[in-house]
Design an enzyme around this catalytic site. Structure first.
Site: not given
Length: 330
Positions: A58, A62, A65, A102, A134, A194, A266
């Site tokens: 990616c 972040c 991550c 998901c 999801c 979400c 969650r």
């Protein structure tokens, strides 16, 4: 300040949320438990499974991550999984009691290409299995959100991560407004939202309260709010962050429950380091959804057997798929 009435508020003041968050912990848990039982089935927990359908590489930065290409974290990048692999994983999840599946792809944003077309096909096939499907694919525009809805997508995950003020300390490759815009596009398409965040990113208590305020004052509350504790990963800028206290998780969960009574809250990342007793306190404070399965994208998570044993011990049962759609509005 209590929310023990039938109205769902979206006009919370920051001071009100701060007052709730800072209540004595036992008083806070009792109030959250009461709100939870007024608006939800207390013994019911939604079991979700998250599969990384495209891992690593990616371009975002972040700080938490392991899938960011710029960090050396040992995560092996792979392209989009084959349809058969995804459907096999969805079948295993369904057989183990999950009702939401998901699919996550390590993309900065969705692009209108062959890979997105393939994801749309996966969405349709998983939806046909009777699972709430999801996706978390990065930023989407209105047209892409519409295509996902037409394919049968039930929910879209796009976390705020933290407060607007702290956001640039964690991510510089996109803006906080980009997050909010994607959520707006998803909502306009009629897809369930979400969106939650991560604690343990070096944020202040004020940042946590501000993030909850953004969520609780959206025109419609997110149908699902994941509360994640940072799982520090070697090679990321946040690798040396200390573990988040379970009491901090409980304050976040309880405040989310009181301010967003009908939302699924969650208990997400960080659950693998929690004892069953700690998780039980989180359920008591209003959590009613978990991810189950051995991984959350690339980080460890309790497996299905452990969770089934915990459910039996605590008297919890899995929530049925599409429950909100099947029940008449109150």
């Amino acid at each position: 300040m209590s929310n023990l009435n039938n109205s769902i508020r979206t006009d919370w003041e920051m001071d009100e949320i701060r007052e709730i968050y800072h209540k004595p912990i036992l008083e806070l848990m009792v109030e959250a438990a009461n709100v939870h039982r007024q608006h939800q089935t207390g013994s019911e927990v939604q079991v979700c499974t998250l599969l990384s359908v495209k891992t690593g590489g990616c371009p975002e930065d972040c700080a938490y991550c392991p899938q960011a290409a710029r960090y050396q974290t040992g995560v092996k990048a792979h392209g989009l999984l084959k349809d058969e692999e995804v459907l096999e994983a969805a079948t295993r999840a369904k057989n183990a009691g999950s009702t939401r599946f998901c699919m996550g792809a390590a993309w900065r944003e969705v692009r209108d290409n062959r890979d997105f077309d393939r994801v749309l096909g996966m969405v349709t096939q998983v939806n046909d299995m009777g699972l709430e499907v999801c996706c978390t694919l990065g930023m989407v525009n209105e047209y892409q959100a519409e295509r996902l809805k037409q394919a049968g997508l039930y929910a879209y995950n796009h976390n705020l991560d933290t407060s607007g003020d702290h956001y640039s300390n964690i991510i510089t490759t996109r803006k906080y407004e980009d997050r909010l815009n994607t959520i707006d596009h998803v909502r306009k398409a009629g897809i369930s939202v979400c969106s939650g965040g991560i604690i343990g990113l070096g944020e202040t208590t004020k940042d946590r309260i501000e993030m909850l305020h953004v969520l609780a004052t959206m025109p419609e509350h997110p149908e699902s709010v994941p509360v994640n504790a940072l799982v520090p990963v070697a090679g990321t800028p946040l690798e040396h962050q200390p573990r988040v206290s379970v009491w901090d998780m409980i304050r976040m969960i309880a405040t989310a429950r009181i301010t967003m009574p009908k939302t699924m809250v969650r208990l997400s990342a960080g659950r693998s380091t929690m004892s069953v007793a700690e998780q039980a306190l989180c359920f008591l404070a209003g959590a009613n959804s978990i991810f189950s399965g051995d991984k959350l994208l690339t980080t460890p998570n309790p497996d299905f057997n452990e969770d089934q044993a915990m459910f039996a011990l605590l008297g919890l049962e899995p929530r049925k798929a599409f429950k909100n759609a099947l029940e008449p509005a109150n």
